[in-house]
Scaffold this active site. Structure first.
Site, PDB file in Angstrom:
ATOM      1  N   GLU A 191      39.716  32.267  36.580  1.00 49.69           N
ATOM      2  CA  GLU A 191      38.709  31.214  36.446  1.00 49.69           C
ATOM      3  C   GLU A 191      38.667  30.761  34.981  1.00 49.69           C
ATOM      4  OE1 GLU A 191      36.428  33.383  40.139  1.00 49.69           O
ATOM      5  OE2 GLU A 191      35.355  33.216  38.247  1.00 49.69           O
ATOM      6  N   HIS A 217      36.479  37.163  36.265  1.00 54.02           N
ATOM      7  CA  HIS A 217      37.614  36.805  37.125  1.00 54.02           C
ATOM      8  C   HIS A 217      38.582  35.975  36.283  1.00 54.02           C
ATOM      9  CE1 HIS A 217      34.502  37.260  40.517  1.00 54.02           C
ATOM     10  NE2 HIS A 217      35.159  38.384  40.328  1.00 54.02           N
ATOM     11  N   HIS A 229      31.620  31.442  35.737  1.00 54.13           N
ATOM     12  CA  HIS A 229      32.701  31.585  36.728  1.00 54.13           C
ATOM     13  C   HIS A 229      33.267  30.237  37.150  1.00 54.13           C
ATOM     14  CE1 HIS A 229      32.291  35.892  38.027  1.00 54.13           C
ATOM     15  NE2 HIS A 229      31.212  35.751  37.293  1.00 54.13           N
ATOM     16  N   GLU A 252      28.715  28.506  38.265  1.00 54.67           N
ATOM     17  CA  GLU A 252      30.008  28.235  38.904  1.00 54.67           C
ATOM     18  C   GLU A 252      30.477  26.813  38.586  1.00 54.67           C
ATOM     19  OE1 GLU A 252      31.850  30.327  40.675  1.00 54.67           O
ATOM     20  OE2 GLU A 252      30.452  31.963  41.133  1.00 54.67           O
TER      21      GLU A 252
HETATM   22 ZN    ZN Z   1      34.269  34.382  39.735  1.00 58.24          ZN
END
Ligand code: ZN
Length: 371
Positions: free
Chosen positions: A170, A167, A260, A336
Site C-alpha cells: 500500500e 501493508h 493504508h 484508507e
Molecule cells: Zn492495509
C-alpha cells in the site's frame, strides 16, 4: 527481443513466457512465507513502439480479486511520472495492453515508494530543528527501523502517533506520509507551526521496510500481517509492531492514525473504533468531528463509501487502530486510500496518484488542528 525483469527494490513478477510481445505470460509471486499476493512491479525492455499484451495469469487467485474490477495498471518510463494503461480483468487473468514509447518501461500495482526514497525522506526530515530521528531497532531482515519525532515545545499537551505502510504494497500510504511530513516541517505553514507548538508528533512512514523491499502486498519478511499482530507482537515474528508498541507505552497516545490503501473501494475514507469494548461517547464525538472536518477540507475525502461498521464490542483488537483505541482510550482511525481512482474526483490519466496522496497527507494537518 523483449525482456522482463524484476530484480530491484519492490520488484515482483515471475515470467512464464516472453517470446511473443502479444502473448506475454506472467505470475504474481506470493508474499514471503505467506499466502497473500497482489502487488506486482516489473520492467519491460526492448518493446519500443511494439504493441504488447501482458497477462498476469494468477490474478484471479490473488488476495483481493475485487481489486481488479475497473482497475487500470500503473506505468512509468522514468520511475517518477506514473500514468495508467489499458487494463482488463477476465475473471482469471489481468490483461495489460500497452505500446511503450521508449525502450524501458515499468509496470506496477501502484506507484512504488523505494527504500532509498524512504531513507531520503527520514534523513532530510532530521535536518529540521524541530525533528529528531530515532532508531527503534531492526526489522526481521536487519533493515533499520526509524521513527520521526516532531515538536517545537518541551511541554507538549498531546502525543499524536501516525504510522503507515504496515501493508507494504500500500505504497500510497508512504506517499501520504511524505506530504504530511513535508507540510509539518514547513516553517511557512501556519497550521503546522501552531500544531508543533502544542503537540508532539511520532511518525513512522514505513512500518514494513522488509515487505516493501521484497515486493510483498501484506506480510513482513517473517510472513506476519503486521496489522493483526498488535495484541501479542514478538521480536521474532513482528519486531516492527513490538518496537512501536513499546515506544507508544512510553510516550502515551492522544491521537492515532494508521494509513493504508484499499484494493477494492475507489474512495478515500476512514474506519473507526466503534467496535472496541471500551468505546466511549467522547471517542465517537472525536471520530465524527475528524471525519466531518476532513470532508470539509478536501473533496478527495468522503464518508459515504467505506467498510461496514463493527458491532459494539466485536472489534478485532489485533488491528492497530482498535488496539490503540482500546488501550489508550483515544481517537484512533485507519485511513484508507484507493489503488484505483477516487471516484469523487476521477482522473482517467493517473487515477489515484502519489501527487494526490501527498496532498491528502498535507490536508490532514488542518483536520488535526481543528480536532
Ligand atoms: Zn492495509
Amino acid at each position: 527481443m523483449v525482456h522482463i525483469g524484476s530484480n530491484f527494490d519492490s520488484g515482483n513478477i515471475e515470467v512464464v513466457k516472453q517470446d511473443n510481445p502479444q502473448d506475454i505470460q506472467l505470475n504474481i509471486v506470493r508474499d514471503s512465507q505467506a499466502e497473500f499476493f497482489q502487488w506486482f512491479h516489473f520492467r519491460l525492455q526492448g518493446a519500443q513502439g511494439v504493441p504488447c499484451k501482458m497477462r498476469l495469469l494468477n490474478a484471479g487467485e490473488s488476495s483481493y480479486t475485487e481489486g481488479w474490477q475497473d482497475y487500470q495498471a500503473c506505468a512509468s518510463y522514468d520511475g517518477k511520472d506514473w500514468f495508467r494503461v489499458k487494463t482488463a480483468y477476465d475473471g482469471k487473468a489481468l490483461i495489460i495492453e500497452h505500446q511503450p514509447e521508449y525502450d524501458s518501461v515499468f509496470y506496477a500495482y501502484f506507484a512504488p515508494y523505494s527504500f532509498e526514497r524512504h531513507l531520503d525522506l527520514v534523513n532530510t526530515a532530521q535536518l529540521s530543528p524541530i525533528c529528531k530521528l530515532h532508531l527503534l531497532g531492526q526489522t526481521v531482515e536487519g533493515r533499520d527501523f526509524n521513527l520521526l519525532e516532531i515538536s517545537a515545545t518541551a511541554t507538549p499537551e498531546k502525543n499524536i502517533w501516525i504510522i503507515a505502510r504496515q501493508h507494504p504494497g500500500e505504497t500510497m500510504a508512504e506517499w501520504y506520509m511524505e506530504g504530511l511530513i513535508k507540510s509539518l516541517l514547513d516553517s511557512n505553514n501556519s497550521v503546522a507551526r501552531a500544531l508543533v507548538k502544542q503537540a508532539r508528533f511520532f511518525l513512522v512512514p514505513n512500518m514494513n521496510p522488509d515487505g516493501a523491499a521484497k515486493g510483498n502486498l501484506r506480510a513482513n519478511a517473517a510472513g506476519a500481517n503486521l496489522n493483526r499482530e498488535w495484541m501479542e507482537p514478538s521480536l521474532e515474528r513482528s519486531p516492527e509492531v513490538y518496537y512501536v508498541r513499546e515506544k507508544m507505552r512510553e510516550t502515551g497516545v492522544d491521537m492515532f492514525l494508521d494509513i493504508h490503501g484499499d484494493e477494492a473501494i475507489p474512495y478515500n475514507f476512514a474506519a473507526g473504533g466503534e467496535g472496541v469494548p471500551s468505546y466511549t461517547e467522547k471517542m465517537a464525538e472525536l471520530e465524527h468531528l475528524f471525519i466531518q472536518k476532513y470532508v470539509e477540507i478536501t473533496p478527495d475525502f468522503q464518508d459515504t463509501h467505506g467498510y461496514p461498521k463493527d458491532e459494539p464490542g466485536e472489534a478485532n483488537l489485533t488491528v492497530a487502530s482498535n488496539y490503540v483505541a482500546e488501550h489508550f482510550q483515544c481517537l484512533a482511525l485507519t485511513i484508507e486510500q484507493p489503488f484505483k481512482d477516487d471516484l469523487s474526483n476521477p482522473d482517467p490519466q493517473k487515477g489515484w496518484s502519489p501527487e494526490r496522496a501527498q496532498k491528502l497527507g498535507a490536508d490532514v494537518l488542518p483536520v488535526i488542528y481543528a480536532v
